[in-house]
Design a protein around this motif. Structure first.
Motif, PDB file in Angstrom:
ATOM      1  N   LEU A  89      -3.466   1.618   2.355  1.00 52.03           N
ATOM      2  CA  LEU A  89      -4.343   2.573   3.024  1.00 52.03           C
ATOM      3  C   LEU A  89      -5.674   2.558   2.290  1.00 52.03           C
ATOM      4  O   LEU A  89      -5.711   2.653   1.062  1.00 52.03           O
ATOM      5  CB  LEU A  89      -3.712   3.964   2.968  1.00 52.03           C
ATOM      6  CG  LEU A  89      -2.283   4.001   3.544  1.00 52.03           C
ATOM      7  CD1 LEU A  89      -1.596   5.302   3.201  1.00 52.03           C
ATOM      8  CD2 LEU A  89      -2.317   3.763   5.044  1.00 52.03           C
ATOM      9  N   VAL A  90      -6.745   2.427   3.046  1.00 57.46           N
ATOM     10  CA  VAL A  90      -8.071   2.275   2.451  1.00 57.46           C
ATOM     11  C   VAL A  90      -8.793   3.620   2.458  1.00 57.46           C
ATOM     12  O   VAL A  90      -9.198   4.106   3.516  1.00 57.46           O
ATOM     13  CB  VAL A  90      -8.874   1.196   3.199  1.00 57.46           C
ATOM     14  CG1 VAL A  90     -10.259   1.038   2.580  1.00 57.46           C
ATOM     15  CG2 VAL A  90      -8.121  -0.133   3.183  1.00 57.46           C
ATOM     16  N   TYR A  91      -8.913   4.210   1.284  1.00 60.57           N
ATOM     17  CA  TYR A  91      -9.605   5.488   1.103  1.00 60.57           C
ATOM     18  C   TYR A  91     -11.074   5.176   0.817  1.00 60.57           C
ATOM     19  O   TYR A  91     -11.382   4.581  -0.216  1.00 60.57           O
ATOM     20  CB  TYR A  91      -9.025   6.250  -0.085  1.00 60.57           C
ATOM     21  CG  TYR A  91      -7.659   6.894   0.134  1.00 60.57           C
ATOM     22  CD1 TYR A  91      -6.563   6.157   0.567  1.00 60.57           C
ATOM     23  CD2 TYR A  91      -7.473   8.255  -0.132  1.00 60.57           C
ATOM     24  CE1 TYR A  91      -5.321   6.753   0.731  1.00 60.57           C
ATOM     25  CE2 TYR A  91      -6.227   8.863   0.036  1.00 60.57           C
ATOM     26  CZ  TYR A  91      -5.155   8.100   0.461  1.00 60.57           C
ATOM     27  OH  TYR A  91      -3.929   8.703   0.624  1.00 60.57           O
ATOM     28  N   ALA A  92     -11.966   5.589   1.692  1.00 64.09           N
ATOM     29  CA  ALA A  92     -13.376   5.215   1.557  1.00 64.09           C
ATOM     30  C   ALA A  92     -14.234   6.432   1.219  1.00 64.09           C
ATOM     31  O   ALA A  92     -13.730   7.538   1.048  1.00 64.09           O
ATOM     32  CB  ALA A  92     -13.842   4.549   2.842  1.00 64.09           C
ATOM     33  N   ALA A 100      -7.097   0.459   7.081  1.00 62.91           N
ATOM     34  CA  ALA A 100      -5.803   0.115   6.485  1.00 62.91           C
ATOM     35  C   ALA A 100      -5.848  -1.362   6.138  1.00 62.91           C
ATOM     36  O   ALA A 100      -6.532  -2.143   6.809  1.00 62.91           O
ATOM     37  CB  ALA A 100      -4.666   0.401   7.456  1.00 62.91           C
ATOM     38  N   PRO A 168     -10.803  -3.910  -1.117  1.00 64.55           N
ATOM     39  CA  PRO A 168     -11.261  -2.530  -1.284  1.00 64.55           C
ATOM     40  C   PRO A 168     -12.001  -2.006  -0.058  1.00 64.55           C
ATOM     41  O   PRO A 168     -12.256  -2.773   0.885  1.00 64.55           O
ATOM     42  CB  PRO A 168     -12.194  -2.641  -2.498  1.00 64.55           C
ATOM     43  CG  PRO A 168     -12.711  -4.035  -2.454  1.00 64.55           C
ATOM     44  CD  PRO A 168     -11.588  -4.869  -1.905  1.00 64.55           C
ATOM     45  N   PRO A 169     -12.391  -0.738  -0.084  1.00 64.44           N
ATOM     46  CA  PRO A 169     -13.171  -0.188   1.026  1.00 64.44           C
ATOM     47  C   PRO A 169     -14.475  -0.958   1.212  1.00 64.44           C
ATOM     48  O   PRO A 169     -15.018  -1.513   0.259  1.00 64.44           O
ATOM     49  CB  PRO A 169     -13.466   1.256   0.598  1.00 64.44           C
ATOM     50  CG  PRO A 169     -12.648   1.543  -0.605  1.00 64.44           C
ATOM     51  CD  PRO A 169     -12.102   0.258  -1.126  1.00 64.44           C
ATOM     52  N   ALA A 183     -13.087   6.128  -4.491  1.00 62.78           N
ATOM     53  CA  ALA A 183     -12.614   5.422  -3.297  1.00 62.78           C
ATOM     54  C   ALA A 183     -11.705   4.314  -3.801  1.00 62.78           C
ATOM     55  O   ALA A 183     -11.812   3.889  -4.956  1.00 62.78           O
ATOM     56  CB  ALA A 183     -13.783   4.853  -2.512  1.00 62.78           C
ATOM     57  N   GLY A 184     -10.809   3.873  -2.978  1.00 67.34           N
ATOM     58  CA  GLY A 184      -9.905   2.813  -3.421  1.00 67.34           C
ATOM     59  C   GLY A 184      -8.827   2.532  -2.388  1.00 67.34           C
ATOM     60  O   GLY A 184      -8.965   2.886  -1.203  1.00 67.34           O
ATOM     61  N   VAL A 185      -7.796   1.873  -2.857  1.00 66.85           N
ATOM     62  CA  VAL A 185      -6.712   1.472  -1.958  1.00 66.85           C
ATOM     63  C   VAL A 185      -5.377   1.994  -2.477  1.00 66.85           C
ATOM     64  O   VAL A 185      -5.086   1.893  -3.674  1.00 66.85           O
ATOM     65  CB  VAL A 185      -6.652  -0.070  -1.817  1.00 66.85           C
ATOM     66  CG1 VAL A 185      -5.413  -0.506  -1.049  1.00 66.85           C
ATOM     67  CG2 VAL A 185      -7.913  -0.581  -1.127  1.00 66.85           C
ATOM     68  N   VAL A 186      -4.592   2.572  -1.593  1.00 73.26           N
ATOM     69  CA  VAL A 186      -3.227   2.985  -1.902  1.00 73.26           C
ATOM     70  C   VAL A 186      -2.308   1.915  -1.321  1.00 73.26           C
ATOM     71  O   VAL A 186      -2.169   1.801  -0.096  1.00 73.26           O
ATOM     72  CB  VAL A 186      -2.929   4.370  -1.293  1.00 73.26           C
ATOM     73  CG1 VAL A 186      -1.460   4.727  -1.439  1.00 73.26           C
ATOM     74  CG2 VAL A 186      -3.807   5.431  -1.974  1.00 73.26           C
ATOM     75  N   ARG A 187      -1.750   1.115  -2.212  1.00 73.69           N
ATOM     76  CA  ARG A 187      -0.866   0.035  -1.743  1.00 73.69           C
ATOM     77  C   ARG A 187       0.514   0.608  -1.460  1.00 73.69           C
ATOM     78  O   ARG A 187       1.003   1.467  -2.208  1.00 73.69           O
ATOM     79  CB  ARG A 187      -0.787  -1.070  -2.798  1.00 73.69           C
ATOM     80  CG  ARG A 187      -0.016  -2.295  -2.315  1.00 73.69           C
ATOM     81  CD  ARG A 187      -0.238  -3.511  -3.213  1.00 73.69           C
ATOM     82  NE  ARG A 187       0.289  -3.333  -4.549  1.00 73.69           N
ATOM     83  CZ  ARG A 187       1.575  -3.467  -4.883  1.00 73.69           C
ATOM     84  NH1 ARG A 187       2.478  -3.757  -3.954  1.00 73.69           N
ATOM     85  NH2 ARG A 187       1.969  -3.310  -6.126  1.00 73.69           N
TER      86      ARG A 187
END
Lengths: 220, 220
Positions: A89-92, A100, A168-169, A183-187
């Protein structure tokens, strides 16, 4: 003989985010092989219907498990079979850039009902192995009556596209402009949470080794 | 005001495994709210096309995130939006009885392009919260230009069905007949595997509490 790379037809060419389109047939195979569910699209009375279904791939053919019942897919019609794996999930920093990380395969083709008994049996074996690898040897192959109650549908992988987002975002340039918000990514990963023996069996029935071996590489 | 129970229309009535059909609207909501991806079915040039898409529900409306680009869904057409959660893999004694434990929702309706700015903003907020809960407050709401580049599609939950399979393999009666082979259910869960900070940020940028709070209840 190696199948050719995925050459998009005009209608299978990815239109949005073209940089995400892949042309390597091995990536198509990997996405189809890893997924536990496919979404089958049909046109019924002029309107779209999408139903989840089990699937399996053998070579350059995708097989779906149908039923000989009324209203079901019987082959000889246009279909679209889509499989999606959500990797993260891409948190921007902006609502607009949320996304995503995913891998998706879209297979378009004409469904063909499998009538050859050997092909049907091989496809059913692959369908069992896709859900429950190892169980295709452990469990009983279908009786003639069961075979008659089952329909196997084949779709050739002639017209397919694969789309992949990783990384990344897309709004990292905001940092240079002074935006220091996280910001980042939840794998994500899908894993075996619990193995439950059928309650009809004695509780101490040993679980065969192929079941826990399934491991943590699953994606749904 | 509470929406009525799910009363199947003739075409949304479940045909296979009717015992799996649910009529509780809360179950429809739960399936839609838990899923991270939906599969959108359309008819294009008379043939089915199924694409994965992000979705979010507000009340009795399902929202999808479109694009104002060419070839995309622009609203005013029949659609089918299907969401599937795979809860477990059913290892049986016979190939024939293999299955998956799942919850699926099938929503059929007419897509409507959202033109009211307040409704569009509420839908986009819900779409961010579905992917990245908490990030809708942490991240920047869309600019006027971003709003113009986005299309939001709504589908009312008037015609929807929910199907659920739970429990052990269906062939437990084989045990009484002397078959002591192992069978059972492999339950799956999707969880956060890793949180990666955007490489454009300093590596020690604190991760806000809402990100790890996402927890282990995810399903893909």
């Amino acid at each position: 003989m190696t199948a050719p790379p995925l050459s998009p037809t005009d209608r299978s060419r990815v239109r949005r985010h073209r940089d995400r389109q892949r042309s390597d047939r091995a990536e198509l195979h990997a996405v189809l092989d890893e997924a536990l569910v496919a979404h089958l699209g049909r046109v019924v009375d002029g309107e779209p219907v999408v139903l989840p279904t089990l699937h399996a791939r053998l070579g350059e053919t995708l097989y779906l498990h149908g039923s000989s019942g009324a209203g079901s897919l019987r082959g000889d019609e246009p279909v679209c079979v889509t499989v999606t794996l959500i990797d993260g999930l891409v948190y921007a920093r902006r609502w607009f850039t949320h996304s995503a990380n995913y891998r998706s395969a879209v297979v378009r083709g004409h469904a063909r009902r499998v009538t050859d008994p050997d092909e049907a049996l091989a496809a059913l074996r692959a369908l069992v192995a896709q859900v429950a690898p190892g169980q295709e040897d452990h469990a009983e192959a279908p009786s003639r009556k069961e075979m008659a109650a089952t329909s196997v549908i084949a779709v050739d992988l002639d017209e397919a596209s694969v789309k992949v987002r990783t990384g990344p975002p897309g709004d990292g340039d905001a940092v240079a402009a002074g935006d220091d918000r996280w910001a980042g990514v939840v794998r994500l990963e899908t894993r075996v949470a619990e193995i439950t023996t059928c309650p009809a069996l004695p509780a101490d029935t040993p679980v065969p080794a192929h079941v826990p071996r399934r491991g943590t590489t699953l994606r749904v």
